[in-house]
Structure formats: C-alpha cells, structure tokens
Design a protein around this motif. Structure first.
Motif, PDB file in Angstrom:
ATOM      1  N   MET A  12      -4.594  -5.760   0.089  1.00 37.78           N
ATOM      2  CA  MET A  12      -3.970  -4.878  -0.887  1.00 37.78           C
ATOM      3  C   MET A  12      -2.568  -5.415  -1.163  1.00 37.78           C
ATOM      4  N   VAL A  13      -2.243  -5.513  -2.451  1.00 32.93           N
ATOM      5  CA  VAL A  13      -0.933  -6.014  -2.848  1.00 32.93           C
ATOM      6  C   VAL A  13      -0.363  -5.050  -3.878  1.00 32.93           C
ATOM      7  N   LYS A  14       0.924  -4.814  -3.817  1.00 29.23           N
ATOM      8  CA  LYS A  14       1.543  -3.947  -4.810  1.00 29.23           C
ATOM      9  C   LYS A  14       1.370  -4.553  -6.196  1.00 29.23           C
ATOM     10  N   GLN A  15       1.016  -3.705  -7.137  1.00 27.76           N
ATOM     11  CA  GLN A  15       0.818  -4.154  -8.512  1.00 27.76           C
ATOM     12  C   GLN A  15       2.078  -4.838  -9.044  1.00 27.76           C
ATOM     13  N   SER A  16       3.241  -4.249  -8.762  1.00 26.83           N
ATOM     14  CA  SER A  16       4.495  -4.810  -9.260  1.00 26.83           C
ATOM     15  C   SER A  16       4.749  -6.200  -8.667  1.00 26.83           C
ATOM     16  N   ASP A  17       4.356  -6.405  -7.390  1.00 27.24           N
ATOM     17  CA  ASP A  17       4.539  -7.716  -6.766  1.00 27.24           C
ATOM     18  C   ASP A  17       3.660  -8.778  -7.424  1.00 27.24           C
TER      19      ASP A  17
END
Length: 100
Positions: A12-17
């Motif tokens: 899972m990765v932050k969308q903004s990142d």
C-alpha cells in the motif's frame, strides 16, 4: 532457488506519494519504475525496473493507465502490485539502511 525468477510484491502506498515521487517509463510495453524519491520509511519500496502489474487490482498495461488508476482512486492509499526482477538495485541513497 533460481535467482532469476521474478517475484510479485504487493504493498500500500499513499496516492499522493505515487503522484509526487514515482517515475515510470514503458519498457517492452509495460510500465516500469525508473525513479522513486519517497520518504525514508518508504524509500526501499521500489527497485529499478520493477514492473507495475496492477493498481488496486486493476491490471495496468501503460503509464497512462497507471496515472489514470492512481488519480481515480478514492482512497488515500493505493494498492500497488509489482513484479520484481531479482538482483535489481533499490532506488535509494547508498548509505540508507534497507528493510527489505
């Protein structure tokens, strides 16, 4: 164990990142990681030439699709499925400890 068999990874990765830090290029018609400038805690997520297979379980076959799926995601975190070729370099500073 064959060191040349690619392995799938899901995280899972932050969308903004993803929007801000991930650079993709198309290699053999597949979106592949060419750069990742994420923060220290996520710096080891991507390795050079990781192939992006899916975003939120939606199969991606181009950089445009990747961008579209990421921007259409309604959640703060995006599920990224990659295919990693063994022995690739992690995309981080040489003196950064890797938790891989």
């Amino acid at each position: 164990l064959d060191r040349h068999i690619p392995e799938q990874r899901v995280f899972m990765v932050k969308q903004s990142d993803l929007k801000k830090h991930l650079t993709l290029t198309e290699v053999k018609g597949k979106p592949s990681v060419s750069g990742w400038t994420g923060q220290p805690q996520s710096v080891c997520l991507f390795h050079k030439e990781d192939q992006v297979l899916a975003i939120n379980d939606l199969h991606t076959s181009s950089v445009e699709e990747f961008d579209m799926f990421v921007s259409k995601s309604l959640k703060n975190e995006v599920k990224v499925t990659i295919l990693r070729q063994r022995g690739r370099q992690p995309l981080h500073w040489p003196n950064c400890p890797c938790s891989d």
